[in-house]
Structure formats: C-alpha cells, structure tokens
Design an enzyme around this catalytic site. Structure first.
Site, PDB file in Angstrom:
ATOM      1  N   GLY A   1      -0.474  -2.118   5.916  1.00  0.00           N
ATOM      2  CA  GLY A   1      -0.339  -3.401   6.610  1.00  0.00           C
ATOM      3  C   GLY A   1      -1.599  -4.228   6.473  1.00  0.00           C
ATOM      4  O   GLY A   1      -2.336  -4.088   5.489  1.00  0.00           O
TER       5      GLY A   1
ATOM      6  N   THR B   1       0.855  -1.187   0.000  1.00  0.00           N
ATOM      7  CA  THR B   1       0.000   0.000   0.000  1.00  0.00           C
ATOM      8  C   THR B   1       0.893   1.240   0.000  1.00  0.00           C
ATOM      9  O   THR B   1       1.972   1.214   0.582  1.00  0.00           O
ATOM     10  CB  THR B   1      -0.857  -0.014   1.287  1.00  0.00           C
ATOM     11  OG1 THR B   1      -1.716  -1.142   1.234  1.00  0.00           O
ATOM     12  CG2 THR B   1      -1.673   1.254   1.462  1.00  0.00           C
TER      13      THR B   1
ATOM     14  N   ASP C   1      -8.662  -1.386   4.949  1.00  0.00           N
ATOM     15  CA  ASP C   1      -8.585  -0.168   5.762  1.00  0.00           C
ATOM     16  C   ASP C   1      -8.338   1.096   4.949  1.00  0.00           C
ATOM     17  O   ASP C   1      -8.705   2.203   5.373  1.00  0.00           O
ATOM     18  CB  ASP C   1      -7.416  -0.302   6.752  1.00  0.00           C
ATOM     19  CG  ASP C   1      -6.093  -0.520   6.003  1.00  0.00           C
ATOM     20  OD1 ASP C   1      -6.013  -1.489   5.221  1.00  0.00           O
ATOM     21  OD2 ASP C   1      -5.158   0.291   6.173  1.00  0.00           O
TER      22      ASP C   1
END
Ligand code: GLY
Length: 320
Positions: free
Chosen positions: A229, A177, A208
């Site tokens: 993560g 990411t 997320d």
C-alpha cells in the site's frame, strides 16, 4: 503444524481489467512457493520462490513490471526475514536486477549487515554474480503509461499526498508490491516483500517494503506479516509490527489484529494499505483498507484466493 504459504500481489485501486492477471499471478506464485515447502524446502526458500514468481510477472509492481520514478527509471527494494533467529536482509535503490528479493536474501546470508542500499548494494550484487540487465529491460508499456498519467494528473493538481486513491484509478498498474509469508511443520515463519515503489516517486525515495517492522517482519514467537500500500503511511505507522503487537499484547487472532491495525492506520494517517499475516498457531489474517488487494494461500489441498473485500474463492490444488 500444517504448512501454509500466503501471498499478496499488492493493495490499491486495481482496475477491473487487471483482476484476471492478478488472480493468475498470485495463484501461480502460491503454488510455486508451496511446492518448495512440500518438497522439503525451508520457509525462506518458499517465500523467496513465491516472490520471484511475481517479480517475473508484469501483473505486479516488482522486478519486471516495476513502476517508474519521476525521472523515468526503476528503483526497486526488497526485504526478507526468518522468524527463528530474527535474521533479515534488506536492499533498496536496486536497478536492473530481476530479483531484488534474492539480493536481500544474499545480504542476510553473505554479509555482517542487514540493509544495503544504492550503488554499494549494486556493487555487492555484482560481486555476488547477479545478472545486471540493461535497466530499460524491466520497463513495461504499462509502467510508461502510468508515469505519463501521473505527470498529467500532477499538471491538473490532483493531490497524491496520501492514499493516492484518485491517482490509482487512472494507473494501469495500481500499486502492486508483492509479498509472501510461510510457516512450516516446526512453526518456522519467514516473510519476503518486494516492490518497485510508487509511480512518480522522487529518485532516491525509499518506501516501507525494505523496512523491518513496516513492510516485513517475522518472529516465530508471534507470527509473520508482509504489507502493501502507501509506503509513507505504512512506514510511519510501522504497520507489520503493529499487527504483531496486537497478536502478542492484546491476544487478538491474526485476522482481528490485521484488520484492527490497518483500520487504525487509515483512520489516523489517511493512507491505505493491506497485509497478510500468519501467527505462530498457523492462523491467517488478510485485510486491506484499499479498494482491492490480490491474495492467495495454500493450506493442505486447498488453494484460497480473492481480491475484493470479503471474497474467498477456493479450489483443490490437484486441479490445474
Ligand atoms: N508499499 C510500496 C511503496 O509504497 O513503496
């Protein structure tokens, strides 16, 4: 206030072979984003530019180079936020668009909403004249290999529920990411985050990254955070918001807050992650509970970067 731009290129068990590409990519992105700031551009322009740079780079899991879901195709997501007025734009389940971060920004600026997803987000992007690429054109050999390895590991019964640590060891892409946080002379803070998610995710899975408070948050009165993560973990912990809470309510420095929140997250939920933070005073926080996280920032004439715990290389920005 001295302008600062910081970027990350993903937390995970990044293999040694991928370290040089990550370094080149984060250094390029931070230079491109910082140039926007020094040329008088806004913090939003700067973080969007830095993220666009990494979306074009197959060293990262965003835009070109995004990982594949279990069906073998890419679904991307992104979010962007301005800390002055708390305006934000988020998008998810994006296919065949090189720059999901720009779709997120357009959601913020051209709609009365904050978050668009799926077919209707794609229809919005079409109306906004985003180029719709053949979805396969964003798929790299690394992403294909990572999905094959994911499936082989599944057959072997490797547990991928939490940190994916075992799995990431075999993934050419690791998790990757991308994100950027910037502060300007007036103390305006913006944050942008973009991802292809995680290899082998179920189609329609949302992580997320597009969720405010988890992947992205910016508030001029406290600071800005972009995380990376294990998405399910970061989302359940509301990681970005927890870091800011430690700055505003517990009087911690950006570094202390980033470190404390992520340690607490991994201790409670097992999943690992990383974050970059700038607080309203222009202090920086960088921390990860994964094996590695590529990061870089520019402040003044100094470019700092690293990928292993405790690492901090620096060079003058006038050097190539
Ligand atoms: N943090 C990226 C994801 O899990 O989707």
């Amino acid at each position: 206030m001295e302008p600062i731009l910081i970027v990350h290129g993903g937390a995970g068990d990044i293999t040694e072979a991928r370290v040089p590409g990550k370094f080149t990519g984060v250094k390029k992105a931070v230079r491109e984003g910082f140039k926007v700031l020094s040329d008088g551009g806004s913090v939003l322009d700067a973080v969007e530019k830095a993220v666009c740079s990494m979306e074009l780079d197959d060293n990262f899991n965003a835009g070109y180079g995004s990982v594949l879901n279990i069906e073998g195709y890419i679904e991307m997501e992104a979010s962007i936020m301005h800390g002055k007025d708390l305006k934000a734009g988020c998008c998810t389940l994006i296919k065949g668009i090189m720059h999901p971060i720009s779709v997120a920004r357009r959601v913020m600026e051209k709609t009365n909403h904050t978050f668009l997803g799926g077919e209707n987000a794609m229809e919005f992007a079409r109306r906004e004249n985003f180029e719709l690429l053949p979805p396969d054109s964003l798929i790299t050999e690394n992403a294909k290999r990572a999905l094959e390895e994911f499936k082989e590991n599944q057959k072997k019964g490797v547990d991928t529920t939490f940190a994916r640590t075992e799995l990431d060891k075999t993934e050419p892409n690791g998790t990757g990411t991308v994100g950027a946080v910037a502060i300007d002379r007036e103390g305006n803070i913006a944050v942008a985050t973009s991802t292809g998610g995680i290899t082998g995710k179920v189609a329609g899975r949302i992580g997320d990254t597009p969720i405010l408070g988890a992947g992205t948050y910016a508030d001029n009165e406290i600071g800005g955070v972009s995380t990376t993560g294990h998405g399910e973990t970061l989302m359940r912990f509301n990681a970005a918001q927890r870091i800011l809470q430690k700055i505003s309510c517990h009087n911690m420095s950006a570094q202390e807050a980033t470190e404390a929140a992520l340690k607490e997250m991994t201790a409670r939920l097992v999943g690992t992650g990383g974050a970059i933070t700038i607080d309203k005073k222009g202090q920086i926080g960088i921390y990860f509970t994964s094996k590695r996280m590529a990061w870089a920032y520019i402040k003044g004439n100094e470019l700092h970067y690293g990928i292993n715990a405790g690492e901090d290389f620096s060079e003058n920005t006038t050097e190539k």
